[in-house]
Write an enzyme that holds these catalytic residues in place. Structure first.
Site, PDB file in Angstrom:
ATOM      1  N   ASN A 154     -19.336 -36.072  31.590  1.00 32.03           N
ATOM      2  CA  ASN A 154     -18.154 -36.378  30.596  1.00 32.03           C
ATOM      3  C   ASN A 154     -18.470 -37.519  29.975  1.00 32.03           C
ATOM      4  O   ASN A 154     -18.310 -37.882  28.691  1.00 32.03           O
ATOM      5  CB  ASN A 154     -16.845 -36.600  31.504  1.00 32.03           C
ATOM      6  N   ARG A 202     -13.610 -26.829  29.797  1.00 31.42           N
ATOM      7  CA  ARG A 202     -12.855 -27.307  28.784  1.00 31.42           C
ATOM      8  C   ARG A 202     -11.527 -26.592  28.567  1.00 31.42           C
ATOM      9  O   ARG A 202     -11.363 -25.296  28.618  1.00 31.42           O
ATOM     10  CB  ARG A 202     -13.685 -26.985  27.504  1.00 31.42           C
ATOM     11  N   CYS A 255      -9.257 -35.676  30.102  1.00 33.96           N
ATOM     12  CA  CYS A 255     -10.497 -36.077  30.759  1.00 33.96           C
ATOM     13  C   CYS A 255     -11.304 -37.312  30.380  1.00 33.96           C
ATOM     14  O   CYS A 255     -11.622 -38.296  31.115  1.00 33.96           O
ATOM     15  CB  CYS A 255     -11.462 -34.726  31.005  1.00 33.96           C
ATOM     16  N   VAL A 259      -7.104 -26.782  36.369  1.00 38.70           N
ATOM     17  CA  VAL A 259      -8.255 -26.502  37.313  1.00 38.70           C
ATOM     18  C   VAL A 259      -7.929 -25.340  38.315  1.00 38.70           C
ATOM     19  O   VAL A 259      -8.505 -24.509  38.690  1.00 38.70           O
ATOM     20  CB  VAL A 259      -8.678 -27.884  37.858  1.00 38.70           C
ATOM     21  N   LYS A 282      -9.904 -41.058  30.556  1.00 40.02           N
ATOM     22  CA  LYS A 282      -9.700 -41.476  31.895  1.00 40.02           C
ATOM     23  C   LYS A 282     -11.048 -41.438  32.762  1.00 40.02           C
ATOM     24  O   LYS A 282     -11.332 -42.332  33.422  1.00 40.02           O
ATOM     25  CB  LYS A 282      -8.510 -40.382  32.581  1.00 40.02           C
TER      26      LYS A 282
HETATM   27  C1  UDX Z   1     -13.467 -31.940  28.713  1.00 43.84           C
HETATM   28  C2  UDX Z   1     -15.108 -31.596  28.977  1.00 43.84           C
HETATM   29  O1  UDX Z   1     -15.730 -30.932  27.695  1.00 43.84           O
HETATM   30  C3  UDX Z   1     -15.035 -30.739  30.221  1.00 43.84           C
HETATM   31  O2  UDX Z   1     -16.458 -30.544  30.609  1.00 43.84           O
HETATM   32  C4  UDX Z   1     -14.240 -31.498  31.131  1.00 43.84           C
HETATM   33  O3  UDX Z   1     -14.419 -30.606  32.383  1.00 43.84           O
HETATM   34  C5  UDX Z   1     -12.920 -31.940  30.970  1.00 43.84           C
HETATM   35  O4  UDX Z   1     -13.291 -32.705  29.584  1.00 43.84           O
HETATM   36  P1  UDX Z   1     -11.811 -31.072  27.285  1.00 43.84           P
HETATM   37  O5  UDX Z   1     -11.024 -32.243  27.490  1.00 43.84           O
HETATM   38  O6  UDX Z   1     -10.998 -29.815  27.474  1.00 43.84           O
HETATM   39  O7  UDX Z   1     -13.115 -31.059  28.121  1.00 43.84           O
HETATM   40  O8  UDX Z   1     -12.063 -31.133  25.648  1.00 43.84           O
HETATM   41  P2  UDX Z   1     -13.591 -31.134  24.891  1.00 43.84           P
HETATM   42  O9  UDX Z   1     -13.680 -30.032  24.136  1.00 43.84           O
HETATM   43  O10 UDX Z   1     -14.541 -31.861  25.683  1.00 43.84           O
HETATM   44  O11 UDX Z   1     -13.048 -32.399  23.761  1.00 43.84           O
HETATM   45  C6  UDX Z   1     -12.617 -33.760  24.176  1.00 43.84           C
HETATM   46  C7  UDX Z   1     -12.363 -34.660  22.955  1.00 43.84           C
HETATM   47  O12 UDX Z   1     -13.606 -34.834  22.210  1.00 43.84           O
HETATM   48  C8  UDX Z   1     -11.445 -33.856  22.156  1.00 43.84           C
HETATM   49  O13 UDX Z   1     -10.440 -34.961  21.625  1.00 43.84           O
HETATM   50  C9  UDX Z   1     -12.213 -33.606  20.845  1.00 43.84           C
HETATM   51  O14 UDX Z   1     -11.268 -33.438  19.700  1.00 43.84           O
HETATM   52  C10 UDX Z   1     -13.269 -34.475  20.715  1.00 43.84           C
HETATM   53  N1  UDX Z   1     -14.569 -34.192  20.311  1.00 43.84           N
HETATM   54  C11 UDX Z   1     -15.107 -33.221  20.931  1.00 43.84           C
HETATM   55  C12 UDX Z   1     -14.831 -34.556  18.996  1.00 43.84           C
HETATM   56  O15 UDX Z   1     -14.637 -35.756  18.539  1.00 43.84           O
HETATM   57  N2  UDX Z   1     -16.214 -34.234  18.624  1.00 43.84           N
HETATM   58  C13 UDX Z   1     -17.167 -33.438  18.970  1.00 43.84           C
HETATM   59  O16 UDX Z   1     -18.028 -33.171  18.581  1.00 43.84           O
HETATM   60  C14 UDX Z   1     -16.430 -32.731  20.256  1.00 43.84           C
END
Ligand code: UDX
Length: 456
Positions: free
Chosen positions: A208, A154, A260, A11, A263
């Site tokens: 989230n 993300r 994220c 961030v 947690k």
């Molecule tokens: C997330 C939020 O999207 C973001 O807005 C916040 O600030 C931080 O947390 P991030 O952790 O970078 O971002 O990943 P994200 O792309 O959201 O994916 C999170 C998890 O969900 C990953 O393990 C991904 O593989 C899984 N996922 C995501 C799925 O299993 N299916 C989906 O359709 C989307």
């Protein structure tokens, strides 16, 4: 504007880089001397597409600099961003110790009016406490304001998310602070939600948790689709075309991971129990997520038996999602550990996360490979765990001859099941009855697993 950004993690570093790219003068502060030196030398501590170019450009033009001294970073700044980590504590609450420490130091160093902006993800009530701590630590009686400005970046897309956010949330009780924040963000032409501290803090957790809910929902739909002979991918497509639902975050898989979602969802649940409220839906979201990887691994152990010693699995993907080297709370890593626990040997490959994965998984029983085909060569079976696009374009004809058994366990539904099956593979994915599930269902209960060609 002159801005100090405290913390150079995802961030803080991305924030500092983009704010400087907007023409502001930024000083990034971190207590980690080595990290600051690396960044100054143009070496990014994180894998984030587009970031190093922006950092280097703005270091060169003088808009971006770094220091380990908070007092130096703050002295000229109009805004001080707090972007330090809030990891999960043993109790499931957010660990706010870094936030309290930085707040004390900001109070001690405050010499003139500044807006202190909290970007770290913090539970409801934290901004009010930060304000109290700063006030208690003032050495010079100075006016200041605190603003809650949660981030929604993300990983892997944080540069574009920061440059082009869907919305900006600003929680504050001060019109003076709000006008400073508007000056920073108004040029984006995107909606700004101005609200109280507590609502701003809650928006981050609610967003989230809602996205995690979408994932657990589609994963549980997948369980149902496997039993009812429907296809979760098609169901998700049909649902997602409804504007009220939207197509994103409806990919069934092995469960959500990362730094994220796990947690923040847990912390939101703790907030609810702290308020004597049992948020049942969120409890279910967490439970479904934790079971999802076990359902997936059980397909492997039902097929091969629970003793996997002597068998080798090609593991494609170790990062918690595509486009990152991050393995924090990666479900892929958890699945790899479960398979090791059943005695399997692994040949692993990830385009970015090899270094981090090796630190976590160690060497015993694991071969780290240079590419996907090296991992597959000589393995008994292929297991896909992260949604990297390059795994979707595997040369299936080529890998057929490389695997000892023509079996594929696709935890991210990356492959075209009809094509895979037509090439003679036994295929398992998530949320669809494939030939692999048909085969398992025809077996008598208590079947010991597959007998491999060479009798092992
Ligand atoms: C997330 C939020 O999207 C973001 O807005 C916040 O600030 C931080 O947390 P991030 O952790 O970078 O971002 O990943 P994200 O792309 O959201 O994916 C999170 C998890 O969900 C990953 O393990 C991904 O593989 C899984 N996922 C995501 C799925 O299993 N299916 C989906 O359709 C989307």
């Amino acid at each position: 504007m002159k801005i100090c950004v405290v913390g150079t993690g995802y961030v803080g570093l991305v924030g500092a880089a983009i704010f400087s790219d907007w023409g502001n003068r930024i000083i990034g502060v971190d207590i980690d001397v080595e990290k600051i030196e690396r960044i100054k030398g143009g070496e990014m501590p994180i894998f984030e597409p587009g970031l190093s170019e922006i950092v280097l450009k703005n270091i060169k033009n003088g808009n971006l600099s770094f220091t380990t001294s908070l007092s130096e970073g703050m002295s000229d700044a109009e805004i001080v961003f707090i972007c330090v980590g809030t990891p999960e504590s043993d109790t499931g609450h957010a660990d706010l110790s870094a936030i309290w420490k930085v707040s004390q130091e900001i109070g001690q160093n405050l010499g003139d009016y500044k807006v202190v902006v909290v970007k770290s993800t913090v539970p409801v009530g934290t901004n009010e406490k930060i304000k109290r701590i700063i006030k208690e630590n003032l050495r010079i009686q100075t006016e200041f304001d605190v603003v809650s400005n949660p981030e929604f970046l993300r990983e892997g897309y944080s540069v574009e998310d920061m440059m082009d956010p869907d919305r900006t949330v600003i929680g504050s009780d001060s019109e003076r602070a709000l006008s400073v924040m508007r000056r920073l963000y108004e040029h984006l032409g995107k909606p700004i939600v101005e609200c109280d501290f507590r609502s701003a803090e809650m928006i981050k957790y609610a967003s989230n948790a809602f996205l995690a809910t979408k994932i657990s929902f589609i994963n549980e739909m997948g369980q149902l689709c496997e039993r009812a002979d429907a296809n979760v991918n098609v169901v998700a497509k049909g649902m997602g075309l409804d504007n009220r639902i939207g197509p994103r975050f409806l990919n069934a898989g092995i469960g959500y991971g990362g730094s994220c979602f796990p947690k923040d969802v847990e912390a939101l649940y703790k907030t609810s129990t702290d308020q004597a409220y049992d948020f049942k839906l969120i409890r279910g979201v967490m439970e479904v997520n934790s079971m999802q990887k076990d359902h997936f691994v059980s397909k492997i152990t039902r097929y091969f038996g629970k003793n996997l010693s002597g068998k080798t699995f090609a593991i494609l993907g170790l990062a918690f999602k595509q486009n990152t080297d991050d393995i924090r709370e990666s479900v892929a890593i958890k699945v790899a550990k479960l398979l090791r626990g059943f005695g399997a040997n692994l040949r692993v490959y990830d385009p970015e996360a090899m270094y981090n994965a090796k630190k976590e998984l160690g060497d015993a029983g694991i071969t780290y490979c240079l590419d996907k085909y090296e991992a597959i060569e000589g393995s008994d079976s292929l297991v896909i765990l992260t949604e990297w696009p390059e795994f979707a374009s595997l040369d299936l004809g080529r890998i057929k001859g490389m695997l000892k058994t023509s079996t594929i366990f696709d935890g991210r539904n990356l492959l075209d099941s009809e094509k895979v099956e037509s090439l003679g593979f036994v295929y398992f994915c998530v949320g669809k009855r494939t030939n692999g599930l048909e085969l398992l269902d025809k077996r008598p209960t208590g079947h010991p697993g597959v007998i491999l060609k060479n009798g092992r």
